[in-house]
Design a protein around this motif. Structure first.
Motif, PDB file in Angstrom:
ATOM      1  N   ALA A 193     -12.467 -35.034  17.410  1.00 15.90           N
ATOM      2  CA  ALA A 193     -11.662 -36.105  16.840  1.00 15.90           C
ATOM      3  C   ALA A 193     -12.201 -36.521  15.479  1.00 15.90           C
ATOM      4  CB  ALA A 193     -11.679 -37.300  17.789  1.00 15.90           C
TER       5      ALA A 193
ATOM      6  N   PHE B  37     -13.862 -45.618  17.096  1.00 18.20           N
ATOM      7  CA  PHE B  37     -12.810 -44.715  16.648  1.00 18.20           C
ATOM      8  C   PHE B  37     -11.501 -45.507  16.506  1.00 18.20           C
ATOM      9  CE2 PHE B  37      -9.443 -41.593  17.404  1.00 18.20           C
ATOM     10  CZ  PHE B  37      -9.842 -40.516  16.635  1.00 18.20           C
TER      11      PHE B  37
ATOM     12  N   TRP C  26      -7.836 -46.066  15.909  1.00 18.73           N
ATOM     13  CA  TRP C  26      -6.721 -45.134  15.949  1.00 18.73           C
ATOM     14  C   TRP C  26      -5.400 -45.884  15.980  1.00 18.73           C
ATOM     15  CZ3 TRP C  26      -3.299 -45.524  20.009  1.00 18.73           C
ATOM     16  CH2 TRP C  26      -3.738 -46.297  21.100  1.00 18.73           C
TER      17      TRP C  26
ATOM     18  N   THR D 248     -12.393 -48.378  21.447  1.00 19.71           N
ATOM     19  CA  THR D 248     -12.503 -46.964  21.777  1.00 19.71           C
ATOM     20  C   THR D 248     -13.616 -46.308  20.962  1.00 19.71           C
ATOM     21  OG1 THR D 248     -10.125 -46.888  22.177  1.00 19.71           O
ATOM     22  CG2 THR D 248     -11.247 -44.779  21.882  1.00 19.71           C
TER      23      THR D 248
ATOM     24  N   ASN E  39     -15.673 -42.597  19.870  1.00 18.44           N
ATOM     25  CA  ASN E  39     -15.302 -41.205  19.633  1.00 18.44           C
ATOM     26  C   ASN E  39     -15.379 -40.386  20.914  1.00 18.44           C
ATOM     27  OD1 ASN E  39     -16.207 -38.274  18.779  1.00 18.44           O
ATOM     28  ND2 ASN E  39     -15.032 -39.128  17.081  1.00 18.44           N
TER      29      ASN E  39
ATOM     30  N   GLU F  26     -15.090 -41.517  24.002  1.00 16.01           N
ATOM     31  CA  GLU F  26     -14.013 -41.955  24.890  1.00 16.01           C
ATOM     32  C   GLU F  26     -12.679 -41.353  24.470  1.00 16.01           C
ATOM     33  OE1 GLU F  26     -15.947 -46.293  26.138  1.00 16.01           O
ATOM     34  OE2 GLU F  26     -14.554 -46.129  24.445  1.00 16.01           O
ATOM     35  N   PHE F  27     -12.472 -41.267  23.147  1.00 18.52           N
ATOM     36  CA  PHE F  27     -11.243 -40.643  22.671  1.00 18.52           C
ATOM     37  C   PHE F  27     -11.185 -39.178  23.100  1.00 18.52           C
ATOM     38  CE2 PHE F  27      -8.985 -37.981  19.696  1.00 18.52           C
ATOM     39  CZ  PHE F  27      -7.741 -38.585  19.664  1.00 18.52           C
TER      40      PHE F  27
ATOM     41  N   PHE G 299      -8.383 -37.552  25.509  1.00 17.70           N
ATOM     42  CA  PHE G 299      -7.528 -36.474  25.025  1.00 17.70           C
ATOM     43  C   PHE G 299      -7.605 -35.283  25.982  1.00 17.70           C
ATOM     44  CE2 PHE G 299      -6.564 -33.294  21.427  1.00 17.70           C
ATOM     45  CZ  PHE G 299      -5.198 -33.386  21.663  1.00 17.70           C
TER      46      PHE G 299
ATOM     47  N   LEU H 267      -4.615 -46.251  24.551  1.00 18.00           N
ATOM     48  CA  LEU H 267      -4.875 -44.856  24.172  1.00 18.00           C
ATOM     49  C   LEU H 267      -4.259 -43.863  25.157  1.00 18.00           C
ATOM     50  CD1 LEU H 267      -6.280 -42.879  22.253  1.00 18.00           C
ATOM     51  CD2 LEU H 267      -8.347 -43.116  23.646  1.00 18.00           C
TER      52      LEU H 267
ATOM     53  N   LEU I 219      -1.696 -40.868  23.967  1.00 19.94           N
ATOM     54  CA  LEU I 219      -2.028 -39.435  24.030  1.00 19.94           C
ATOM     55  C   LEU I 219      -1.069 -38.674  24.949  1.00 19.94           C
ATOM     56  CD1 LEU I 219      -5.918 -39.633  24.101  1.00 19.94           C
ATOM     57  CD2 LEU I 219      -4.479 -38.790  22.244  1.00 19.94           C
TER      58      LEU I 219
END
Length: 342
Positions: free
Chosen positions: A153, A238, A240, A272, A274, A276-277, A281, A333, A337
């Protein structure tokens, strides 16, 4: 005559028959989404681009002939900072700076000189340098670019100083601690107009998530193959936003007569990280996402100064954006996603 209406979500909008926004950089990932939304809402959109065409004006024409009649102006243009094929040297730094300042100054100058200036002037910068500036983005494979290997990410944050503890809203200080933060400060200053005849709005965008471009477009295959993961340690925040919400905030800024000043274009789920993102995802795709991209690889590809934008992050909240009445389509999130990968 203008009139106030409510859209399906109950937001009050200021509309005029035949309203025509003028958008610089309107053919890219974010610009295309905004143009589609504005047209769906009944607006006629004129694009400012390098090439002439129907419903377009070139930057040269704008600079020499002035702004044609329009009710709002938006600028999305700018050279991609995180282009791994470009060395981070003085020449490229000048391109990055000029691509933002020059287009913004051309539009601001044209607005200031217009016999009938637009009602709104909206600039998109970033909680740092905005992701999705060009259709081509970044793919890594153990330090190589452009193939389908490991991808992580891409958080792009420059205005607010990186921190693991601080929380930033639109009134928080920033823009004065490195090249990128100073870039955003100069960029936003270039957009300022004298007087109050035109509403002025700055949207500082986070990483933009959408199926048609941005980070997701080049992350999708590696994550499907189980090669995705966080960048570096992964504990950096992060910020977003889903492309539909960024376009929605921009349209809200164009249409709503009470909106002005700085808005953070990030989702309310601002805590969030990085890691966790990357995990979310992977979960949306039904794949593991635990292979980290080492910090040394990021530094080798982008150089130490640009690498900071990927290896460090900020917790950014859209306090003023929410206060204006904007209602997010994708505040969480997981839902964002799932829509992107559907």
């Amino acid at each position: 005559m203008g009139r106030l209406k409510q859209n399906r979500r109950g937001e009050r909008r200021f509309l005029r028959e035949g309203t025509k926004p003028c958008t610089g950089g309107g053919t890219g990932f974010i610009g295309t989404a905004l143009t589609q939304l504005l047209k769906a809402r009944g607006h006629e959109v004129m694009l400012v681009s390098r090439k002439p065409g129907p419903d377009r004006i070139t930057w040269d024409e704008l600079d020499t002939s002035g702004l044609p009649h329009c009710d709002a102006a938006v600028n999305l243009a700018g050279e991609n900072i995180l282009n791994p094929l470009r060395r981070w040297n003085e020449s490229f730094q000048k391109e990055v700076l000029n691509s933002r300042l020059e287009t913004t100054q051309i539009l601001a100058r044209a607005i200031n000189k217009a016999p009938q200036p637009p009602q709104a002037w909206v600039l998109v910068t970033g909680v740092g340098a905005k992701e999705g500036e060009t259709k081509k983005n970044i793919a890594w494979s153990r330090g190589r670019t452009g193939d389908s290997g490991q991808t992580s990410a891409v958080p792009l944050a420059a205005y607010y100083q990186p921190s693991l503890t601080a929380e930033y809203d639109e009134d928080s200080p920033g823009g004065d601690f490195d090249f990128f933060s100073n870039l955003v400060t100069k960029w936003e200053a270039a957009a300022r107009l004298p007087g109050e005849s035109t509403r002025q709005v700055v949207v500082r965008s986070g990483v933009v998530l959408g199926r048609e471009g941005g980070a997701i477009r080049h992350m999708l295959l590696p994550f499907r193959l189980g090669l995705g993961g966080p960048i570096g340690p992964g504990h950096q925040f992060f910020p977003w936003i889903h492309i539909r919400d960024l376009a929605g905030i921009l349209a809200h800024a164009v249409e709503a007569s009470h909106v002005q000043g700085v808005l953070n274009g990030v989702a309310p789920a601002s805590a969030t990280t990085n890691a966790e993102f990357a995990k979310a995802f992977g979960a949306a795709l039904g794949r593991p996402a635990f292979i980290p991209l080492p910090s040394m690889v990021v530094q080798a590809v982008f150089g130490r100064e640009r690498a900071i934008m990927l290896l460090e992050g900020q917790k950014v909240v859209p306090r003023r954006t929410l206060a204006t009445g904007y209602q997010y389509s994708f505040p969480e999130l997981g839902a964002a996603l799932k829509e992107v990968v559907a």
